[in-house]
Design an enzyme around this catalytic site. Structure first.
Site, PDB file in Angstrom:
ATOM      1  N   GLY A 231     -19.659  -3.368  -6.968  1.00 50.52           N
ATOM      2  CA  GLY A 231     -19.481  -1.916  -6.804  1.00 50.52           C
ATOM      3  C   GLY A 231     -18.309  -1.402  -7.609  1.00 50.52           C
ATOM      4  O   GLY A 231     -17.793  -2.082  -8.498  1.00 50.52           O
ATOM      5  N   ASN A 232     -17.916  -0.190  -7.328  1.00 50.97           N
ATOM      6  CA  ASN A 232     -16.745   0.384  -7.995  1.00 50.97           C
ATOM      7  C   ASN A 232     -16.014   1.301  -7.020  1.00 50.97           C
ATOM      8  O   ASN A 232     -16.462   1.514  -5.901  1.00 50.97           O
ATOM      9  CB  ASN A 232     -17.170   1.111  -9.271  1.00 50.97           C
ATOM     10  CG  ASN A 232     -18.119   2.248  -8.990  1.00 50.97           C
ATOM     11  OD1 ASN A 232     -17.733   3.246  -8.404  1.00 50.97           O
ATOM     12  ND2 ASN A 232     -19.379   2.071  -9.367  1.00 50.97           N
ATOM     13  N   ARG A 233     -14.897   1.851  -7.470  1.00 51.76           N
ATOM     14  CA  ARG A 233     -14.015   2.568  -6.549  1.00 51.76           C
ATOM     15  C   ARG A 233     -14.308   4.061  -6.434  1.00 51.76           C
ATOM     16  O   ARG A 233     -13.549   4.789  -5.795  1.00 51.76           O
ATOM     17  CB  ARG A 233     -12.559   2.366  -6.994  1.00 51.76           C
ATOM     18  CG  ARG A 233     -12.080   0.944  -6.819  1.00 51.76           C
ATOM     19  CD  ARG A 233     -10.704   0.768  -7.405  1.00 51.76           C
ATOM     20  NE  ARG A 233      -9.764   1.744  -6.881  1.00 51.76           N
ATOM     21  CZ  ARG A 233      -8.682   2.172  -7.547  1.00 51.76           C
ATOM     22  NH1 ARG A 233      -8.428   1.712  -8.754  1.00 51.76           N
ATOM     23  NH2 ARG A 233      -7.874   3.047  -7.012  1.00 51.76           N
ATOM     24  N   SER A 234     -15.377   4.538  -7.034  1.00 52.72           N
ATOM     25  CA  SER A 234     -15.641   5.979  -6.984  1.00 52.72           C
ATOM     26  C   SER A 234     -15.926   6.417  -5.541  1.00 52.72           C
ATOM     27  O   SER A 234     -16.782   5.845  -4.863  1.00 52.72           O
ATOM     28  CB  SER A 234     -16.836   6.312  -7.880  1.00 52.72           C
ATOM     29  OG  SER A 234     -17.084   7.690  -7.829  1.00 52.72           O
ATOM     30  N   ALA A 304     -20.476   7.032 -10.493  1.00 53.77           N
ATOM     31  CA  ALA A 304     -20.133   5.868 -11.307  1.00 53.77           C
ATOM     32  C   ALA A 304     -21.240   4.841 -11.115  1.00 53.77           C
ATOM     33  O   ALA A 304     -21.434   4.327 -10.009  1.00 53.77           O
ATOM     34  CB  ALA A 304     -18.786   5.308 -10.863  1.00 53.77           C
TER      35      ALA A 304
END
Ligand code: FMN
Length: 434
Positions: A231-234, A304
């Site tokens: 995943g990502n931090r968005s 994102a």
């Protein structure tokens, strides 16, 4: 139109000369009301020559005319550019100890402020609070931009370009007219608070009425096994703010939300013109955005999206004890390029807006990366925002530069995500109107 141009004491006062000329050349009646300090930067002679009217900062001068009341009552807009930290504080507190302060209280016309100051002053909690107070009372805040300040410093605090302040003023006056704004409040004998609320609604004029907007927000999660993902931090805050701002300005909105926390969506969920479609992975997001884009006037991709996903998803949790001491190898395959796909399917008149979160050492590199992505994706507008360990993500503030299809910076702003959303919606409305 009758414009009162308040000028307070900052270096950017020299740029207000160009702003004054824009108003005069466009045929508006201009009265310049500088503060005493502003006259140290640009003298009365300049303002009188440009506006064709006498100029003073004194409330007691020509007391027989009661100038502040006449100026205030006749004004269609009061613009303060540059607005110093001190002038903003006085306006927020309603201090009326000079011609500008008294005129600002004696008017029911919309108030437009173009702040200019050093970054530290702009970011000081006292200034933030004063700006919020003025905004709540209906004032329109234009900028400030980020860039070179007095001396060698640079950062947020630079006064917006005169052309932008001019355009915003005309927009606010037009919106106030369209909604009955100041004039209607006057006729109804409404009190000053009501008049303020009138110009506040002008700030949220229905510039997207009858439009449909599709927004993606959040960050995709690509499963590795039933318990893990890439995943990502968005956080989805910027996309949620854009969706809400679009709905508040009359649009019908579909918000495709990838793994966005309920708290982030609470406000936008409550708006009747917003439909939220939750998704998890990039493939799901592509499907929903392709559906949402049909019939949409504006498509905004803030989500994102993972560029790659695991080639296979394990049915059962990968267990360390069963790997025989070896680290697992996860093969990745490329995800579809959703933004490029939406651009390829774009219909006539549709505006496609991308977002690029980039890490860069300096502004030039940031813009270079943005322009490269803009060219590669072929979007109409690309909002580039610098991100890092402590900035961009999971925060209520953001810093963006918006590039047009030629790579020119058409908006540069550092502000709360809600404020940026408001600026972006104005930009979208302008582009749709072309
Ligand atoms: C060279 C110089 C530049 C200044 N620039 C700014 C500025 O850009 N923004 C600001 O808030 N104050 C600036 N100041 C400080 C203001 O002039 C000061 O706060 C003053 O009291 C503002 O008065 P006014 O708001 O009544 O015009 C500057 C001062 C100097 C000496």
């Amino acid at each position: 139109m009758n414009i009162v141009l308040g000028v307070s004491g900052g270096i950017a006062a020299y740029k207000a000369v160009s702003l004054a000329r824009l108003f005069v050349e466009a045929g508006h009646e201009l009265h310049v009301v500088p503060t005493a300090n502003a006259l140290e930067f640009v003298g009365a002679v300049t303002w009188e020559a440009i506006s064709g009217h006498p100029v003073t900062h004194e409330v007691n001068e020509r007391a027989d005319e009661v100038r502040h009341v006449r100026l205030g009552q006749q004004a269609d807009a009061v613009v303060v550019a540059p607005a110093t930290a001190s002038a903003i504080a006085r306006l927020a507190a309603g201090i009326a100890d000079d011609l500008l302060g008294t005129t600002a209280l004696a008017t029911r016309a919309p108030l437009i402020l173009a702040p200019a100051m050093h970054t530290e002053m702009w970011e000081h909690p006292a200034t933030r609070r004063n700006v919020e107070l003025l905004r709540e009372r209906g004032a329109t805040i234009v900028g400030p931009d980020s860039g070179r300040l007095t001396g060698a410093d640079s950062g947020p605090g630079r006064m917006s370009d005169p052309e932008r302040i001019f355009a915003e003023t005309l927009r606010v006056i037009g919106a106030a007219d369209a909604t009955g704004g100041a004039a209607a409040a006057d006729a109804a004998g409404a009190d000053a608070a009501d008049a303020g609320a009138g110009s506040g609604s002008a700030d949220r004029a229905a510039v997207l009425a009858g439009r449909r907007v599709a927004v993606s927000a959040g960050g995709t999660r690509e499963p590795i096994d039933p318990v893990r993902f890439i995943g990502n931090r968005s956080s989805g805050r910027q996309g949620a703010a854009i969706a809400l701002a679009a709905a508040e300005r009359g649009a019908d909105v579909i918000l495709v939300a990838a793994n966005v926390e309920a708290a982030v969506l609470a406000e936008v969920r409550a708006h009747p013109a917003v439909r939220i479609v939750p998704v998890g992975t990039a493939v799901e997001l592509r499907h929903e955005m392709e559906e949402a884009s049909v019939g949409s006037d504006v498509i905004v991709m803030t989500a994102a999206v993972a560029d790659f996903r695991p080639a296979t998803v394990e049915e059962l949790k990968i267990r360390k004890a069963e790997l025989g001491g070896a680290a697992p190898v996860i093969e990745l395959v490329e995800n579809p390029d959703i933004l490029a796909g939406l651009v390829a399917q774009r219909t006539a008149g549709q505006l496609v807006v991308g977002f690029a979160a980039e890490t860069a050492d300096d502004e030039d590199r940031l813009l270079e990366l943005g322009r490269e992505k803009q060219r590669r994706k072929g979007v109409d507008l690309l909002a580039v925002n610098p991100v890092g360990w402590t900035s961009g993500f999971e925060s209520d503030r953001n810093s963006i530069r918006v590039l047009d299809h030629e790579g020119a910076v058409v908006l540069r702003e550092e502000a709360s995500k809600a404020e940026l959303a408001a600026s972006l919606i104005e930009l979208f409305a302008q582009r749709l109107g072309r």
